[in-house]
Design an enzyme around this catalytic site. Structure first.
Site, PDB file in Angstrom:
ATOM      1  N   HIS A 127      30.449   4.308  -3.755  1.00  0.00           N
ATOM      2  CA  HIS A 127      31.288   4.886  -2.710  1.00  0.00           C
ATOM      3  C   HIS A 127      31.389   3.989  -1.481  1.00  0.00           C
ATOM      4  CE1 HIS A 127      31.731   8.832  -4.705  1.00  0.00           C
ATOM      5  NE2 HIS A 127      30.547   8.537  -5.202  1.00  0.00           N
ATOM      6  N   ARG A 167       0.056  -5.894  -3.385  1.00  0.00           N
ATOM      7  CA  ARG A 167       1.093  -5.696  -4.396  1.00  0.00           C
ATOM      8  C   ARG A 167       0.551  -5.837  -5.814  1.00  0.00           C
ATOM      9  NH1 ARG A 167       1.675 -10.794  -2.302  1.00  0.00           N
ATOM     10  NH2 ARG A 167       2.188 -12.532  -3.722  1.00  0.00           N
ATOM     11  N   GLU A 206       8.403 -11.661  -2.800  1.00  0.00           N
ATOM     12  CA  GLU A 206       7.058 -12.109  -2.447  1.00  0.00           C
ATOM     13  C   GLU A 206       6.495 -13.124  -3.444  1.00  0.00           C
ATOM     14  OE1 GLU A 206       4.287  -9.317  -0.560  1.00  0.00           O
ATOM     15  OE2 GLU A 206       5.721  -7.735  -1.047  1.00  0.00           O
ATOM     16  N   SER A 264      -6.336  -2.864   2.584  1.00  0.00           N
ATOM     17  CA  SER A 264      -7.351  -3.552   3.386  1.00  0.00           C
ATOM     18  C   SER A 264      -8.199  -2.574   4.184  1.00  0.00           C
ATOM     19  CB  SER A 264      -6.686  -4.530   4.357  1.00  0.00           C
ATOM     20  OG  SER A 264      -5.960  -3.825   5.359  1.00  0.00           O
ATOM     21  N   THR A 302      -4.832  -1.589   8.242  1.00  0.00           N
ATOM     22  CA  THR A 302      -3.418  -1.528   8.620  1.00  0.00           C
ATOM     23  C   THR A 302      -3.252  -0.664   9.855  1.00  0.00           C
ATOM     24  OG1 THR A 302      -2.908  -1.654   6.254  1.00  0.00           O
ATOM     25  CG2 THR A 302      -1.100  -1.084   7.753  1.00  0.00           C
ATOM     26  N   SER A 356       0.822  -1.213   0.000  1.00  0.00           N
ATOM     27  CA  SER A 356       0.000   0.000   0.000  1.00  0.00           C
ATOM     28  C   SER A 356       0.856   1.263   0.000  1.00  0.00           C
ATOM     29  CB  SER A 356      -0.921   0.012   1.232  1.00  0.00           C
ATOM     30  OG  SER A 356      -1.823  -1.065   1.191  1.00  0.00           O
ATOM     31  N   LYS A 372       3.036 -12.212  10.967  1.00  0.00           N
ATOM     32  CA  LYS A 372       1.897 -11.494  11.568  1.00  0.00           C
ATOM     33  C   LYS A 372       1.269 -12.305  12.669  1.00  0.00           C
ATOM     34  CE  LYS A 372       0.766  -8.733   7.464  1.00  0.00           C
ATOM     35  NZ  LYS A 372      -0.245  -8.488   6.389  1.00  0.00           N
ATOM     36  N   SER A 391      -4.205   2.393   2.605  1.00  0.00           N
ATOM     37  CA  SER A 391      -4.259   1.037   3.165  1.00  0.00           C
ATOM     38  C   SER A 391      -5.212   0.224   2.313  1.00  0.00           C
ATOM     39  CB  SER A 391      -4.737   1.053   4.624  1.00  0.00           C
ATOM     40  OG  SER A 391      -5.010  -0.271   5.062  1.00  0.00           O
TER      41      SER A 391
END
Length: 354
Positions: free
Chosen positions: A254, A149, A238, A99, A102, A53, A348, A97
């Site tokens: 660098h 996604r 994913e 859903s 979030t 999101s 989660k 979001s």
């Protein structure tokens, strides 16, 4: 890969193939959205979001930074429970979001309402939309039922066109942005046929084969392609369930460049992907050439990808879409269903007991 649905059980192929329809629908959503306030005096924008999101905000930030007439906008993507202290009544806050549930975004949304009235949300529904309705905050409602996604078209274009239609861009930037969207729309059907093909001459399958059983390192220049770089890595992680890392030039020259020496036996497991753009600073070309000379005999393969569309936004999205299909075909080569994200889901679950 003719039996791809035995692996792709959730049929992500059909979702990716719906890109032209998604683009058309996203444009229609923007045209029917009434923001209710003017953005011509806005200079600071904060996008609240996480994961899939948030990357829509990243793309808009990258595009604006590279576009005259939009590069006066200072855009920050806020991935946290708290919000920047500098937010005030002159800051636009966009709460994204997919859903609508979030927790970090909801926390930031409530905090932002105490700082500014210039707030709008983009979501499929959920708690965020409920709260926004209660507090008379405008909401862009986008279609549900997708992995966040896979909803990148819906995350980007309604928000971008809201900025365009409400005075955030100069006339020149508006014209260029609309022309880019038109160019992208005209090419979208052809891209679906080319990249969604299961034939061996599909360029995204050919690159996926080069990435198979290797670790992908994505390099690009900062500004226009930094988010596309991030997207490529995220999709490989994913969809294909494979490690991918990356960095941007010239900064990596660098520091990180010096790390390409040890351990020598591991380096052959890496593939380098250079994402380049015709508008890259001319001073970057010698850097890419030097990197190719320095690293060519250390890694397995170096792949260079560049789009040739007329407009920057179109090049960004066709390169993004190319990477989405590469990750999809790489998932099939690994025998992985590209849709589920088991370790993220497990993470989660573990966090819910913390």
């Amino acid at each position: 890969m003719t039996d791809y649905l035995n692996i792709d059980k959730s049929n992500m192929h059909s979702v990716l193939s719906a890109f032209p329809n998604q683009l058309e629908e996203a444009i229609n959503i923007a045209e029917n959205f009434d923001l209710g306030f003017d953005l011509s005096d806005i200079r600071d924008i904060v996008v609240l979001g996480m994961g899939g999101s948030a990357i829509g905000g990243d793309i808009i930030r990258s595009y604006c930074e590279a576009t005259p007439g939009a590069n006066h906008l200072r855009i920050k993507i806020n991935r946290n429970y708290t919000i920047p202290k500098y937010i005030d009544e002159n800051t636009l806050v966009i709460c994204s979001s997919y859903s609508g549930n979030t927790e970090e975004t909801i926390s930031g949304f409530l905090a932002a309402l105490e700082k500014t009235k210039k707030v709008f949300c983009i979501s499929t529904g959920g708690k965020l939309s409920e709260l926004a309705s209660e507090k008379n905050i405008p909401v862009i409602t986008i279609p549900g039922g997708l992995q966040p996604r896979c909803a990148i078209v819906y995350s980007v274009f309604p928000v971008l066109l809201t900025l365009v239609r409400n005075g955030a861009f100069s006339e020149e930037a508006v014209e260029v942005t609309l022309a880019a969207i038109n160019e992208l729309g005209e090419k979208s059907e052809k891209l679906v046929k080319e990249y969604g093909s299961l034939e061996e001459n599909n360029p995204t399958i050919q690159i996926a084969k080069q990435l198979l059983n290797k670790i992908t390192i994505v390099y690009s220049a900062s500004e226009l392609l930094d988010t596309i770089n991030l997207r490529w890595r995220g999709q490989i992680q994913e969809n294909a369930k494979a490690l991918a890392f990356g960095n941007v030039l010239p900064e990596m020259n660098h520091n990180e460049i010096n790390g390409w020496q040890n351990p020598d036996d591991i380096l052959k497991k890496f593939v380098l992907v250079f994402l380049q753009d015709p508008a890259d600073d001319n001073r970057l070309q010698p850097r890419y050439a030097a990197m190719e000379k320095l690293l060519g005999d250390k890694v397995n393969t170096i792949i260079k990808i560049e789009r040739k569309e007329q407009y920057a936004l179109a090049r960004m999205f066709t390169l993004l879409y190319f990477g989405d299909w590469v990750s999809y075909h790489l998932a099939l080569l690994y025998g992985e269903d590209p849709t589920p994200i088991p370790l993220i889901t497990r993470m989660k679950d573990l966090m819910s007991f913390a």
